[in-house]
Write an enzyme that holds these catalytic residues in place. Structure first.
Site, short mmCIF file in Angstrom:
data_model
loop_
_atom_site.label_atom_id
_atom_site.label_comp_id
_atom_site.label_asym_id
_atom_site.label_seq_id
_atom_site.Cartn_x
_atom_site.Cartn_y
_atom_site.Cartn_z
N LYS A 262 6.61 -0.17 -9.32
CA LYS A 262 6.08 -0.05 -10.67
C LYS A 262 5.90 1.16 -11.47
CE LYS A 262 2.08 -2.04 -13.13
NZ LYS A 262 0.71 -2.61 -13.19
N GLU A 268 5.92 7.05 -0.87
CA GLU A 268 6.21 6.05 0.65
C GLU A 268 7.74 5.56 -0.07
OE1 GLU A 268 3.52 6.10 -0.24
OE2 GLU A 268 2.21 4.86 1.65
N GLY A 322 0.92 -4.52 -9.83
CA GLY A 322 1.75 -4.49 -9.08
C GLY A 322 1.32 -5.82 -7.95
N ARG A 323 0.22 -6.15 -6.91
CA ARG A 323 0.20 -7.41 -6.51
C ARG A 323 0.29 -8.72 -6.84
NH1 ARG A 323 -4.52 -4.39 -7.48
NH2 ARG A 323 -6.51 -4.77 -8.30
N GLU A 409 -7.65 -6.21 -2.06
CA GLU A 409 -7.15 -5.40 -3.48
C GLU A 409 -7.30 -5.53 -4.85
OE1 GLU A 409 -3.72 -2.47 -2.87
OE2 GLU A 409 -3.01 -3.58 -4.31
N HIS A 440 -2.76 -19.91 19.96
CA HIS A 440 -2.86 -19.82 21.91
C HIS A 440 -3.13 -17.76 21.27
CE1 HIS A 440 -0.58 -22.89 23.11
NE2 HIS A 440 -0.75 -23.25 22.49
N LYS A 565 -4.27 8.53 -0.51
CA LYS A 565 -2.99 9.33 -1.38
C LYS A 565 -2.99 10.75 -1.67
CE LYS A 565 -1.79 5.26 -3.65
NZ LYS A 565 -0.99 5.30 -5.16
O1 LIG Z 1 4.94 -0.64 -7.56
P1 LIG Z 1 4.17 0.92 -7.18
O2 LIG Z 1 3.89 1.84 -8.03
O3 LIG Z 1 5.08 1.88 -6.70
O4 LIG Z 1 3.15 0.90 -6.01
C1 LIG Z 1 2.99 -0.08 -4.65
C2 LIG Z 1 1.95 -0.41 -4.44
O5 LIG Z 1 0.37 0.75 -4.51
C3 LIG Z 1 -0.87 0.31 -4.90
O6 LIG Z 1 -0.66 0.78 -5.84
C4 LIG Z 1 -2.01 0.95 -4.01
O7 LIG Z 1 -1.08 0.46 -2.89
C5 LIG Z 1 -0.50 -0.95 -4.80
O8 LIG Z 1 -1.09 -1.74 -5.80
C6 LIG Z 1 0.78 -1.00 -5.14
O9 LIG Z 1 1.31 -2.57 -5.20
#
Ligand SMILES: O=P(O)(O)OC[C@H]1O[C@](O)(CO)[C@@H](O)[C@@H]1O
Length: 635
Positions: A262, A268, A322-323, A409, A440, A565
């Protein structure tokens, strides 16, 4: 409705709709924060007293439920389940989705009180605000419109006075066009080979939703037929092991990489995207990137700076959290590439069917509202901290990980939308595994240890039908026998009297007793396909929203992920500096002693490692170029 309750409605509605009010409350909170003195506990108490009026816990509806807990404590599900009418009444159905909540620790009176609580907390007004594009995510000043990503073309949903539905469908049209061309071999890779393999690079909401849907569809025979000859993989973790696994066995010539982010700033994802870009460049040259890498983002400027042609970028908008983004290009592009666009359309239709139901059905018949209230009851009144999501359907294996993010979240918050500390627990600890595997594993605790409300999810028609000659039931029947049995085992339990009647030795009776009275609900779908997966997704998303609405939270921000972060950024800089200087950390670096020691141990350990070849860094020898060699200071 009592006057205190209607006062609370007004208060809630005001704080909800008026930015000015929110600002004022925030200022008050800030002032109060400055006043915080010796212990934060005491300060929280001050804040709570001063803001008590805006907490739902101060309403008569909340207090009436609190009182009602005593009545419920006198009941046992074993007896409640003998009531035929109660069993009839505590079921709901919408468009084939059947929910039985007779195994919740509720009576019809409880439900009436919960619906009253929903009214007192302005749930209807908040649903309306959401569907009409209000900037209800006030800490980010954004609308909350994931529902617009599945709205039919004819629908009008305005944000700041302009209808966003045409924009949604423009992107969907672009996805259809692009995915059709990739699938039919019109869009080929740099060396002219068709792109049969797709690797999606993204994390959190840019990963879990698409993975959940892909896992749900891949064994559905009709969807599998549409995906024949194609591969869809995900690369989420910045752990290089995940890179190795995601790329293992793939040929860059036939691989399309979709970078999903987003913000296009997530550390990462961006490192993984650079790593995979290098993998492509090393094999095919720089000019291959435009054919092999596309992006999904709200930040098209950064997409272009990364080197992906903006023509190959698929947009979404800041009003999609995002979620909550799986129905945007985040999920639709990968899924259209894998299964074809028609499957996506079915999925979106399923989600929209539940959206419309959520927006229009009266509370008493409304699935997300009812389930949200039941969860609120379990968390806030019965003191259940966790919830187990237990699909009796292997294809729903990634539902629990996805809902973990959606729910935790969203509702893992300590203050209300106007910044007031809550005096009741919010959110719940979600976990889960498909049945029967979970049985199990952790079910022992659920049956005889902690009380953990369970969601049992089953389907009538399995994606795979196996019926062995000589067996009295099919393999899927066998699975579903457990679905029915577990819910009753939890609810009814087994008494010492029953055990004695079975000649159980006295010494074992305490061990073999099941107290029962453990709540669960059962969701049954006709089958699992794109449409019903969309329905299920929307059901859970809105259920989470209802809980947040009642608790008075902003369920659509996630400030709690920021601090980690920021600290990682500092550690990254320290690590780099210390390695360059050839020094270890000391107290002047400003870390606590524990972190300082651990970092030093790590740096010392790393310094002793000898990397002879790049393949030591990338275990599967996936990346084999100069740029990927370890820094010389490692050796
Ligand atoms: O889509 P992006 O901006 O890479 O963010 C990934 C994820 O990181 C967060 O901002 C925090 O973990 C989530 O809400 C989001 O889904």
């Amino acid at each position: 409705m009592s006057s205190s309750a209607s006062g609370a409605v007004l208060k809630n509605a005001t704080s909800f709709f008026s930015a000015k009010t929110i600002k004022t409350n925030k200022n008050n909170t800030l002032k109060n924060k400055k006043r915080m003195k010796p212990s934060s506990k005491a300060a929280t108490a001050v804040l709570q007293t001063e803001h008590k009026g805006s907490l739902i816990s101060s309403t008569s509806e909340w207090n009436s439920l609190k009182e009602h807990v005593k009545d419920i404590e006198k009941t046992h599900l074993r007896d409640l389940l003998k009531d035929y009418n109660r069993c009839e009444n505590l079921t709901l159905e919408h468009d084939g989705v059947y929910v039985d909540y007779a195994r919740q620790r509720v009576t019809e009176e409880t439900m009436e009180k919960l619906y009253a609580l929903a009214r007192a907390s302005g749930v209807k007004e908040k649903i309306n605000a959401m569907f009409s594009g209000e900037a209800m995510n006030s800490t980010e000043n954004r609308a909350v419109l994931h529902v617009a990503t599945r709205a039919p073309r004819s629908k009008v949903i305005n944000v700041d006075g302009s209808n966003v539905v045409p924009d949604v469908h423009d992107v969907l049209d672009k996805i259809k066009d692009f995915s059709d061309r990739v699938r039919n071999g019109e869009w080929v890779g740099h060396t002219g080979l068709p792109l049969t393999d797709v690797v999606c690079v993204g994390i959190g909401g840019s990963f879990l939703g698409p993975l959940f849907v892909h896992t749900a569809l891949k064994t559905n025979q009709s969807h599998a037929a549409d995906a024949q000859g194609r591969n869809l993989r995900f690369l989420a973790n910045v752990d290089p092991v995940d890179v190795a696994r995601a790329l293992n066995g793939l040929n860059p010539e036939t691989t399309l990489v979709v970078v999903v982010s987003k913000t296009f700033t997530t550390a990462e994802t961006m490192l993984n995207a650079r790593t995979v870009r290098q993998w492509i460049i090393a094999a095919l040259g720089k000019e291959a990137v435009s054919k092999h890498m596309v992006a999904v983002s709200t930040n098209l400027k950064l997409v272009s700076e990364f080197g992906i042609d903006p023509k190959n970028a698929f947009a979404f908008w800041d009003w999609v959290g995002g979620r909550y983004s799986v129905c945007s290009a985040v999920g639709m592009l990968p899924l259209a590439l894998q299964y074809g666009f028609e499957t996506c359309e079915q999925f979106l239709k399923g989600a929209w069917s539940m959206d419309e139901h959520f927006a229009t059905a009266e509370f008493e018949k409304n699935l997300p509202v009812t389930l949200g209230l039941i969860s609120t009851w379990n968390v806030s009144f019965l003191g259940c901290d966790a919830r187990a999501i237990l699909p009796y359907c292997q294809a729903l294996a990634k539902l629990a990980p996805h809902i973990q993010q959606v729910a935790m979240e969203s509702n893992g918050k300590g203050v209300t939308i106007d910044g007031t500390p809550v005096d009741y627990p919010t959110g719940e600890i979600d976990f889960g595994e498909p049945g029967t595997n979970g049985q199990h594993s952790f079910y022992q605790l659920i049956h005889q240890g902690r009380v953990i409300p369970c969601d049992f999810i089953g389907v009538i028609k399995s994606q795979q039908s196996v019926y062995l000659k000589g067996e009295i039931v099919s393999n899927h029947d066998e699975l579903m026998c457990n679905f029915f049995a577990q819910a009753d085992a939890l609810a009814v339990g087994k008494t010492p009297v029953e055990l004695r009647a079975e000649n159980c030795p006295d010494t074992l009776i305490p061990h073999k007793t099941f107290t029962g009275n453990r709540p669960s609900l059962s969701i049954m779908l006709p089958e699992l396909n794109a449409y019903t997966t969309g329905q299920l997704l929307s059901l859970y998303e809105h259920r989470v929203a209802v809980q947040g609405f009642v608790w008075g939270l902003n369920s659509f921000d996630q400030w709690g992920v920021e601090l980690g972060k920021v600290l990682a950024t500092r550690v990254r800089a320290t690590m780099h500096d210390k390695r360059n200087e050839g020094k270890m950390l000391d107290s002047s670096d400003g870390y606590n002693h524990s972190t300082e020691r651990m970092l030093n141990r790590y740096l010392q350990g790393k310094a002793q490692l000898k990397y002879d070849t790049p393949s030591d860094v990338f275990p599967c020898d996936l990346i084999n170029s100069e740029e990927c060699r370890p820094p010389s200071s490692y050796a």
